[in-house]
Design a protein around this motif. Sequence first.
Motif, PDB file in Angstrom:
ATOM      1  N   PHE A 235      66.530 -10.378  10.714  1.00 33.41           N
ATOM      2  CA  PHE A 235      65.172 -10.810  11.022  1.00 33.41           C
ATOM      3  C   PHE A 235      64.525 -11.387   9.772  1.00 33.41           C
ATOM      4  CE2 PHE A 235      60.601  -9.953  11.160  1.00 33.41           C
ATOM      5  CZ  PHE A 235      60.254 -10.640  12.323  1.00 33.41           C
ATOM      6  N   VAL A 236      64.035 -12.607   9.867  1.00 28.25           N
ATOM      7  CA  VAL A 236      63.366 -13.272   8.744  1.00 28.25           C
ATOM      8  C   VAL A 236      61.925 -13.540   9.144  1.00 28.25           C
ATOM      9  CG1 VAL A 236      63.334 -15.266   7.203  1.00 28.25           C
ATOM     10  CG2 VAL A 236      65.524 -14.354   8.021  1.00 28.25           C
ATOM     11  N   PRO A 237      60.956 -12.842   8.591  1.00 30.68           N
ATOM     12  CA  PRO A 237      59.552 -13.109   8.924  1.00 30.68           C
ATOM     13  C   PRO A 237      59.117 -14.454   8.364  1.00 30.68           C
ATOM     14  CG  PRO A 237      59.710 -11.494   7.155  1.00 30.68           C
ATOM     15  CD  PRO A 237      61.112 -11.739   7.627  1.00 30.68           C
ATOM     16  N   ALA A 238      58.508 -15.264   9.215  1.00 25.07           N
ATOM     17  CA  ALA A 238      58.093 -16.604   8.791  1.00 25.07           C
ATOM     18  C   ALA A 238      57.006 -17.110   9.713  1.00 25.07           C
ATOM     19  CB  ALA A 238      59.278 -17.560   8.815  1.00 25.07           C
ATOM     20  N   ASN A 239      56.223 -18.066   9.226  1.00 21.83           N
ATOM     21  CA  ASN A 239      55.296 -18.783  10.099  1.00 21.83           C
ATOM     22  C   ASN A 239      55.342 -20.261   9.760  1.00 21.83           C
ATOM     23  OD1 ASN A 239      53.266 -19.270   7.956  1.00 21.83           O
ATOM     24  ND2 ASN A 239      52.896 -17.069   8.107  1.00 21.83           N
ATOM     25  N   ILE A 240      55.119 -21.075  10.771  1.00 25.51           N
ATOM     26  CA  ILE A 240      55.208 -22.528  10.661  1.00 25.51           C
ATOM     27  C   ILE A 240      53.921 -23.127  11.196  1.00 25.51           C
ATOM     28  CG2 ILE A 240      56.535 -24.580  11.318  1.00 25.51           C
ATOM     29  CD1 ILE A 240      58.867 -22.620  11.930  1.00 25.51           C
ATOM     30  N   THR A 241      53.331 -24.023  10.428  1.00 23.86           N
ATOM     31  CA  THR A 241      52.062 -24.641  10.828  1.00 23.86           C
ATOM     32  C   THR A 241      52.217 -26.148  10.905  1.00 23.86           C
ATOM     33  OG1 THR A 241      50.837 -22.883   9.709  1.00 23.86           O
ATOM     34  CG2 THR A 241      49.607 -24.854  10.307  1.00 23.86           C
ATOM     35  N   LEU A 242      51.806 -26.726  12.026  1.00 21.82           N
ATOM     36  CA  LEU A 242      51.807 -28.183  12.200  1.00 21.82           C
ATOM     37  C   LEU A 242      50.367 -28.653  12.193  1.00 21.82           C
ATOM     38  CD1 LEU A 242      53.537 -30.718  12.803  1.00 21.82           C
ATOM     39  CD2 LEU A 242      53.188 -30.261  15.230  1.00 21.82           C
ATOM     40  N   ARG A 243      50.031 -29.503  11.229  1.00 25.10           N
ATOM     41  CA  ARG A 243      48.652 -29.950  11.065  1.00 25.10           C
ATOM     42  C   ARG A 243      48.491 -31.428  11.364  1.00 25.10           C
ATOM     43  NH1 ARG A 243      45.378 -26.326   8.420  1.00 25.10           N
ATOM     44  NH2 ARG A 243      46.449 -24.519   7.497  1.00 25.10           N
ATOM     45  N   ASN A 244      47.294 -31.797  11.765  1.00 20.77           N
ATOM     46  CA  ASN A 244      46.945 -33.195  11.941  1.00 20.77           C
ATOM     47  C   ASN A 244      46.797 -33.838  10.569  1.00 20.77           C
ATOM     48  OD1 ASN A 244      44.916 -35.507  12.128  1.00 20.77           O
ATOM     49  ND2 ASN A 244      45.341 -35.133  14.293  1.00 20.77           N
TER      50      ASN A 244
ATOM     51  N   GLU B 267      45.307 -36.556   9.544  1.00 22.90           N
ATOM     52  CA  GLU B 267      44.010 -37.132   9.195  1.00 22.90           C
ATOM     53  C   GLU B 267      42.927 -36.057   9.028  1.00 22.90           C
ATOM     54  OE1 GLU B 267      43.124 -39.987  12.158  1.00 22.90           O
ATOM     55  OE2 GLU B 267      44.758 -41.360  11.598  1.00 22.90           O
ATOM     56  N   GLN B 268      42.791 -35.163  10.038  1.00 28.34           N
ATOM     57  CA  GLN B 268      41.744 -34.155   9.962  1.00 28.34           C
ATOM     58  C   GLN B 268      42.193 -32.876   9.255  1.00 28.34           C
ATOM     59  OE1 GLN B 268      42.495 -35.621  13.009  1.00 28.34           O
ATOM     60  NE2 GLN B 268      40.802 -37.094  12.978  1.00 28.34           N
ATOM     61  N   GLY B 269      43.500 -32.660   9.154  1.00 32.17           N
ATOM     62  CA  GLY B 269      43.999 -31.443   8.541  1.00 32.17           C
ATOM     63  C   GLY B 269      43.907 -30.234   9.446  1.00 32.17           C
ATOM     64  N   SER B 270      43.485 -30.410  10.703  1.00 35.24           N
ATOM     65  CA  SER B 270      43.338 -29.287  11.628  1.00 35.24           C
ATOM     66  C   SER B 270      44.702 -28.839  12.142  1.00 35.24           C
ATOM     67  CB  SER B 270      42.445 -29.694  12.807  1.00 35.24           C
ATOM     68  OG  SER B 270      42.970 -30.845  13.458  1.00 35.24           O
ATOM     69  N   VAL B 271      44.783 -27.578  12.551  1.00 39.40           N
ATOM     70  CA  VAL B 271      46.036 -27.015  13.047  1.00 39.40           C
ATOM     71  C   VAL B 271      46.287 -27.492  14.471  1.00 39.40           C
ATOM     72  CG1 VAL B 271      47.256 -24.883  13.595  1.00 39.40           C
ATOM     73  CG2 VAL B 271      45.805 -25.000  11.560  1.00 39.40           C
ATOM     74  N   VAL B 272      47.457 -28.096  14.682  1.00 42.31           N
ATOM     75  CA  VAL B 272      47.851 -28.563  16.005  1.00 42.31           C
ATOM     76  C   VAL B 272      48.728 -27.525  16.703  1.00 42.31           C
ATOM     77  CG1 VAL B 272      49.034 -30.396  17.279  1.00 42.31           C
ATOM     78  CG2 VAL B 272      47.711 -30.955  15.229  1.00 42.31           C
ATOM     79  N   ARG B 273      49.687 -26.969  15.997  1.00 40.21           N
ATOM     80  CA  ARG B 273      50.568 -25.929  16.524  1.00 40.21           C
ATOM     81  C   ARG B 273      50.782 -24.873  15.439  1.00 40.21           C
ATOM     82  NH1 ARG B 273      49.583 -28.224  20.511  1.00 40.21           N
ATOM     83  NH2 ARG B 273      50.967 -29.001  22.165  1.00 40.21           N
ATOM     84  N   TYR B 274      50.997 -23.626  15.863  1.00 42.30           N
ATOM     85  CA  TYR B 274      51.185 -22.557  14.903  1.00 42.30           C
ATOM     86  C   TYR B 274      52.177 -21.549  15.470  1.00 42.30           C
ATOM     87  CZ  TYR B 274      50.071 -18.848  11.569  1.00 42.30           C
ATOM     88  OH  TYR B 274      50.141 -17.893  10.596  1.00 42.30           O
ATOM     89  N   TYR B 275      53.200 -21.218  14.669  1.00 38.81           N
ATOM     90  CA  TYR B 275      54.187 -20.226  15.080  1.00 38.81           C
ATOM     91  C   TYR B 275      54.244 -19.126  14.037  1.00 38.81           C
ATOM     92  CZ  TYR B 275      58.688 -17.973  15.884  1.00 38.81           C
ATOM     93  OH  TYR B 275      59.666 -17.053  16.097  1.00 38.81           O
ATOM     94  N   ASP B 276      54.175 -17.869  14.489  1.00 34.29           N
ATOM     95  CA  ASP B 276      54.189 -16.731  13.564  1.00 34.29           C
ATOM     96  C   ASP B 276      54.979 -15.600  14.205  1.00 34.29           C
ATOM     97  OD1 ASP B 276      53.762 -14.684  11.826  1.00 34.29           O
ATOM     98  OD2 ASP B 276      51.576 -14.872  11.750  1.00 34.29           O
ATOM     99  N   ASN B 277      56.060 -15.184  13.544  1.00 35.14           N
ATOM    100  CA  ASN B 277      56.866 -14.085  14.085  1.00 35.14           C
ATOM    101  C   ASN B 277      56.710 -12.806  13.281  1.00 35.14           C
ATOM    102  OD1 ASN B 277      58.288 -14.491  11.742  1.00 35.14           O
ATOM    103  ND2 ASN B 277      60.282 -14.708  12.720  1.00 35.14           N
ATOM    104  N   THR B 278      55.749 -12.792  12.357  1.00 38.65           N
ATOM    105  CA  THR B 278      55.638 -11.638  11.464  1.00 38.65           C
ATOM    106  C   THR B 278      55.093 -10.400  12.174  1.00 38.65           C
ATOM    107  OG1 THR B 278      53.424 -12.385  10.767  1.00 38.65           O
ATOM    108  CG2 THR B 278      55.301 -13.107   9.451  1.00 38.65           C
ATOM    109  N   THR B 279      54.523 -10.567  13.375  1.00 38.87           N
ATOM    110  CA  THR B 279      53.990  -9.413  14.097  1.00 38.87           C
ATOM    111  C   THR B 279      55.009  -8.847  15.082  1.00 38.87           C
ATOM    112  OG1 THR B 279      53.026 -10.893  15.764  1.00 38.87           O
ATOM    113  CG2 THR B 279      51.649 -10.290  13.872  1.00 38.87           C
TER     114      THR B 279
END
Length: 487
Positions: free
Chosen positions: A458-467, A469-481
């Motif tokens: 098990f490797v705890p990690a999170n991945i964030t996909l941002r826009n 231009e705006q820098g806002s979060v489009v998708r977010y994956y987190d398996n640490t919980t």
Amino acid sequence: MHLRYSGTCYSRNNVKWKVDILQANDVPFANVGELDLSSNDALLIEWPVIDKEEVIVGSSATLNIISPGDRTYEDLYTIIPGNIRMDVYCEDSLYWSGTLDPEFYSEPYERFNNYVVTLTFSDFGVLDRITYDLNGAQPLLTIVERAIAGTNINIMGIDYDTLASTYFAEGGKKATVDNLSIRSDNFTDEEGEVMSMRDVIIGILQPLGLRMVQRAGKVYIYDLNGLYNSGHAQSVVWMGDSSTLGVDKVANNVRITFSPYAQSDLQATTANNGKIVYEGASSSQATNLGTANPADPDYGEFYTFLKDYNLNTSQPVAPGMSSLLLSRSFNIFCSPQGSGITHRANPYFKIVPVIGSSEASEGIYGGFRVGCCSLESGDTRLVGIQPSKVDQTAFNLPLMRTQKVFIPKMAAEEASKYRLKITLKMLMDVRYNPFEEEGDYNEGANCEEIKYNTAWAFVPANITLRNEEQGSVVRYYDNTTITVGAG
């Protein structure tokens, strides 16, 4: 580029042809030499017959000039691509331009003077000698302009629309080079080698069925259908006693494939191409085995590992520890000096092999330990980092955070066909020496236990996909919980 030589001649139909030879120089030349074009076939421009799927329709020009004396044109010898250019004018209108092929210059020694010197020029031949030098997403037209600028030829413009016939959709825009863009990292291979401009031009035009040719002072980007439908037709002139009608080869089966290829490494946003790089001192000659070979302070914290040494038995060591030095396997160096990521909780490491064929590797460590043994007053530097060496507070923070990587936007109907694959290289091994086979002195029993009783990690990690231009979060994956338990 400044005018160096110039000459004029007339063809059989009394058409005026003017030849200018220009040379790269800081200031204009004081005297412009005159070219004697009185030889037979003084100027011959050729467009060779090539297959219709070939993208670059290059041409060459052969200039035969009379040398008035010994080595008159010796100064035209060059090894720099694009340093000398020839412009050809037909009735004072620019007709063709090309640069002298480097490293090729010869003179006959049949006579002292008034002999023919032959010079060969090409328009797109220099593309093999220059490499792609743009970054990020670039319009195809910008790449074409960059390539043509690199050839140093003299043109009046680029016609990329008139003779192109492909459309994005029926009734929509033309799929011309000004309406399409591509990522620059497509032109760097897995080993970091950058393609030549010739390969790049072929790579961007061939999928669109486009070709590139220089004619009458312009560079034309065209396809065969566009040439057939929009080109200027001329009547066939029959000149021989016997005429033959023939057809070119055809392609009955054509397969077009699409591959969203990109480098498997991080996009080049730093000098080291986004890779994790250990920048502290390291050496395969350094030793850190007890007090007999104290650590060099320049190396900071490092550990020497042995080959086939019994960790479970305290053995006496002879003065100088020569027996241990002969069995050194590799060194691990640890340092806060490094680059390639935006955040780290623990230092960078570098493994430097001493024996064997393994290569050096580097990254971020999360702590390593294989046990303890007694070497000269209980020294334990031989076996790895002790728990106190690892920052316990770091376990509440990300071990590392990579740089941002650009991912191109895809149409909705296409996006559902693809997935994002992320690969993280990790060294997880119970062996005391992961570069040697397991055995009695290399955690053999533990290796067998892991092989038969461990199926995953098990490797705890999170991945964030941002826009972008705006820098806002489009998708977010987190398996640490996620709770990981037995069974």
